[in-house]
Every structure is written in C-alpha cells, then in structure tokens.
Design an enzyme around this catalytic site. Structure first.
Site, PDB file in Angstrom:
ATOM      1  N   GLU A 235      -5.685  -8.331  -0.101  1.00  0.00           N
ATOM      2  CA  GLU A 235      -6.412  -7.933   1.119  1.00  0.00           C
ATOM      3  C   GLU A 235      -7.859  -7.674   0.729  1.00  0.00           C
ATOM      4  O   GLU A 235      -8.122  -6.808  -0.119  1.00  0.00           O
ATOM      5  CB  GLU A 235      -5.826  -6.668   1.751  1.00  0.00           C
ATOM      6  CG  GLU A 235      -4.480  -6.874   2.402  1.00  0.00           C
ATOM      7  CD  GLU A 235      -4.024  -5.658   3.206  1.00  0.00           C
ATOM      8  OE1 GLU A 235      -4.877  -4.929   3.751  1.00  0.00           O
ATOM      9  OE2 GLU A 235      -2.810  -5.436   3.258  1.00  0.00           O
TER      10      GLU A 235
ATOM     11  N   GLU B 138       0.818  -1.240   0.000  1.00  0.00           N
ATOM     12  CA  GLU B 138       0.000   0.000   0.000  1.00  0.00           C
ATOM     13  C   GLU B 138       0.842   1.277   0.000  1.00  0.00           C
ATOM     14  O   GLU B 138       0.565   2.207   0.761  1.00  0.00           O
ATOM     15  CB  GLU B 138      -0.952   0.015   1.194  1.00  0.00           C
ATOM     16  CG  GLU B 138      -2.022  -1.051   1.104  1.00  0.00           C
ATOM     17  CD  GLU B 138      -3.165  -0.894   2.094  1.00  0.00           C
ATOM     18  OE1 GLU B 138      -3.080  -0.049   3.010  1.00  0.00           O
ATOM     19  OE2 GLU B 138      -4.169  -1.620   1.931  1.00  0.00           O
TER      20      GLU B 138
END
Ligand code: AHR
Length: 496
Positions: A291, A172
């Site tokens: 995720e 991320e």
C-alpha cells in the site's frame, strides 16, 4: 540550477520487477461497486464490469492487484461472496462503516482480473479469523477439484483453479484501528501457523507477513523484528504501507516524500537482515510495499463516515499536479530499491484514493496521478541501473536538506535507456544533464502545469496530461530543462 546524472548500462542494480506496478481493489467506498463493477452502466459487459474502467486499467499498465482489502478484509467472510447472487448475505463492514452487498466476490474478481490481465494478490482475514478459514479459502481458490470447496468453486462456474500465487497473511494487524488488532507476538505466531498450514497444502506459495502500517507507528522496527523471528523460514516477504499527505500546507516536505519512502525501505531491509543474521539464515526476506500513495488522510480523519451506507463515496481524493509529481517520485524510489522490493501496490485503483475516477452511470477519467504510473510502467524495461544524482539541495522541515532532483534509469537489452526524474523545487527550474550517450532521444514526456494545483475532473478530464519535453545535446550529453514541480521520462536508444 543544474543537476547531473551518472549511470552506465553495465552497472545494474536489479531487474525491473513487473510486480512493482501493482494496484489495489478493496471493498471500500466506490472502488468495487460503481468502480470496477456496475451492471447498469452503458459500458458494462456480460459480467457487469465497466468496460471504460477495464480499458483504463490496461492503459495504466497494472500488473498485480491486491484484493479484497485492506481494513475491510479483517472482518470479511470470503464465503459470503460466492454462489448464487440472491443467496448472498448483506453484511456490515465495521472497518469503513459501510453495508457490503457481497454481489462481487472472489469468483467475480478473478474474472475481472483475467479480463484486465493482472495477477491477483489475495489477502486473507487474520483479524477475526485464523488457520482453518485460510485453508478453506485456499482450497476454494487453488485446489483443482474432488474436494468439498474445490467442487463448490466448480459448481459456481470456475472449473479451473484460480491459481493465486501471492498471499498476504492479514492486513495492518499492528494498527489499533484494525478489526482484530494484535500484538507482534500474537500476530507472528498466527502468521507462522497460517503459513505452515498453507505450505502443507501448497509448498511454493509466496507469502507476505504484515509489517508496520507506517514508519511512524510506535512499534515500528520492533514489530518487524518480533514477527520475522517467529516466521522467518515460513514467509517470503514483509509488507510496508505508506501514505503521504501535505500536512500543515508544508508542500516542500510533501514534495520530498520519496526521501521518507527510501528511509523506510532501508530500515525494513536492515531489520529483516538483522533477524536473518541472528537466526544464522542465508535466506533474504524481500519487501512487499503493498500500500502506497498520496492520501489526504487528515481530511478523512476529520470527517469519518457516520451512517451505514452501501458504496458511499469515501476518500475520493482529487489529485493535482503536485500530487502526481510526488507519485512519480515514489515510483522512482520503488525502482531504486528493486533489488529488495519484490512487489508494490498503489492504493487504490478506482475512486478511493485512486488514479481512475468514475461517476455512477457516467464517465471514467484519468486523475493526474494516472500519468506517471502509466508512463513508468510502459517505459521501465530491462534492468534498473545504479543511478547517482548530483544536484543542489533545498531545505525541508520534515527531512532536512534534500536534493532538488531525484532520478533513476533503466536499461533494456534492446539498447533502450529510460531516465525518470523529478524537480522538487517549487519555484526554480533545473537543467538536467544525462551522461554522455551515443544515443538519440526517442520519446520524452513532461508532467507539469503553470498551476501546480491543476486537476482533472469529469468535465475537464485531460486538463493535466503529459506533454512532449524538449531535449537537446550539449558536448555529447543529452539535456533537458525541468520546470519547477515537474516529473519527466526520457527514453534514448543507442545509436549503432
Ligand atoms: O487503502 C486504504 C486503507 O489504508 C486500507 O484499507 C488499510 O490497509 C490502510 O490503512
């Protein structure tokens, strides 16, 4: 209301990729400490792993586990977690404002993964670290021996290489909350050089470049495009992350979260293919949805941790029946995209937004969301079929009119077909008609409760669980009634 499914066993989309049944263990809250690992627990084994959690992990049908983060990895020094336990440093984890004891590191996790019979997906730190440290951890994990770091691994008790095949190039890094956040260009260059170096060390690794943290990021699309232009030939997969939260009590939209997942996947595929076309490449990038889950993120954001604590109970969401129906539907979406989604990890495995919950020193139990995952992993076999759904629609604020029923079918060479379906309507049952089958139903399960807010707890661990679904056959078509807010799996076997 009636919904009709259409599919045939010879109209195949893609194999059921077992890596779609992935999970995630991050050093976050109580996922590791008092989650998978608790040396003083009555069920702990010789390595300090909770036996009850290992048993539930196997029952869940997990095939792949991402480790060690997550936001955590972007400030992590992997070498803190190896060697004699007494020598391991205690550090701050700025991502979760926690204290990390480092009593579990990669050697312990790999031992746990072998016991759980899962593949490791290893995420490297590209937030505060770079190419040299990536090469170091690769040497420690995968080099057979005869070098400083591979011999250190052997001296630490693991003679054979851990042989990790799937590597995430950071986590991320598009997000301003990420330790070491970067622009797309900064990250794309770093990912390319890290990938090049790792491939020099071991050419056939599978590498995942970071995509967007979610589809509402202001840089979504542009980020993927820039990153892939810089590392298209060097990576195999691009990542997607998505969490769904019933914001503003808008349960109708929440129940349709899979519509958003479908669109997100389609847009990333389109962006990756556009880059491939610009580069005149025949290579096709696949997706790692590493995720995904339901997460009451707004509650966490309203009350973030303020004290530095070891293994604090962070983001321990308790899931209800509605959440489980959404999770079941997200798995339908992932299967529907098995032609391009190569891996997927439900985040996370234990305690932190997880299907398994534990009490320190006490029991472990299955949350409601455990059940659709376990049944889908067990019953989705063979190939995913092109499946079309004819169903009435219902209005939602976030996604417009959406079909009330969503479904996908898989078919195995032994003549077994399984249909996974949801009824997303909050008040109306739906009669579900399968295509005419010369087949009989071998098992059929329903996840539903008169009270869609029902949950499982340490005291009532089986309040919500799948129950047999009644089916019958009308005009050669198997049929079942799906109550409002429900998920089901129906397995049929061809009659010779
Ligand atoms: O899974 C929880 C967190 O969500 C992860 O650490 C991070 O990558 C994401 O924002």
């Amino acid at each position: 209301m009636t919904a009709t499914l259409a599919y045939t066993p010879d109209h195949v989309l893609a194999p059921v990729r077992r890596r779609l049944f992935g999970s995630f263990v991050e050093h976050l809250g109580r996922c590791v400490h008092t989650g998978i690992h608790e040396p003083d627990h009555p069920t702990a084994d010789e390595d300090g792993f909770r036996g009850d959690v290992l048993a539930l992990t196997r029952e869940l049908g997990v095939e792949l586990v991402r480790y060690p983060g997550g936001n955590f990895v972007s400030g992590y020094r992997w070498e803190d977690g190896i060697g004699p336990h007494a020598d391991r440093p205690v550090r701050r984890d700025p991502a979760w404002r926690s204290i990390e004891t480092n009593q579990v590191g990669i050697d312990e996790f790999a031992r746990w993964a072998r016991k759980a019979d899962v593949e490791i997906m290893y995420a490297i730190n590209l937030g505060t670290r770079g190419v040299a440290e990536a090469l170091d951890v690769h040497e420690y994990l995968n080099h057979p021996g005869g070098t400083h770091l591979s011999d250190l691994r052997r001296a630490n008790g693991t003679d054979q290489p851990h042989d990790v095949r799937l590597w995430c190039l950071g986590n991320e890094l598009d997000g301003p909350w990420q330790t070491g956040h970067k622009t797309a260009h900064e990250y794309g260059r770093l990912a390319a050089e890290t990938a090049r170096a790792l491939r020099q060390a071991e050419p056939d690794l599978e590498l995942v470049a970071c995509g967007s943290s979610h589809s509402r990021m202001p840089t979504f699309g542009q980020w993927e495009s820039t990153v892939l232009e810089l590392c298209y030939d060097l990576v195999d997969h691009i990542s997607l992350h998505a969490y769904y939260d019933p914001l503003d009590d808008d349960v109708d939209s929440f129940l349709a979260s899979a519509v958003d997942m479908d669109r997100f996947i389609d847009r990333v595929v389109a962006t990756a293919d556009a880059v491939g076309a610009r580069l005149k490449s025949d290579k096709r990038i696949t997706l790692s949805f590493d995720e995904w889950n339901v997460w009451y993120l707004s509650r966490f954001q309203a009350d973030p941790p303020t004290e530095w604590r070891t293994a604090p109970p962070l983001i321990e969401d308790t899931y209800d029946v509605t959440d489980a129906v959404v999770v079941g539907n997200l798995l339908i979406s992932l299967l529907r995209h098995a032609d391009r989604v190569a891996a997927a990890c439900q985040a996370q495995l234990v305690n932190a937004i997880a299907p398994i919950r534990t009490e320190p020193g006490g029991p472990a139990w299955r949350q409601t969301t455990f059940h659709p995952f376990a049944l889908t992993s067990r019953l989705a076999r063979g190939h995913v079929l092109h499946t079309s759904v004819h169903a009435p629609t219902t209005p939602t604020t976030r996604y417009g009119d959406v079909p009330v029923v969503d479904a996908v079918a898989t078919h195995d060479h032994d003549g077994t077909t399984t249909v996974f379906a949801v009824n997303r309507h909050r008040t109306q049952p739906v009669e579900l008609h399968l295509p005419p089958h010369p087949a009989h139903v071998t098992e059929a399960w329903l996840l539903h409760d008169q009270d869609p807010t029902a949950v499982n707890t340490a005291h009532h661990p089986d309040r919500v669980q799948p129950r047999p679904l009644t089916t019958d056959t009308t005009d050669g078509r198997p049929r079942a009634v799906l109550p409002p807010v429900s998920w089901c799996a129906i397995t049929l076997r061809d009659t010779p």
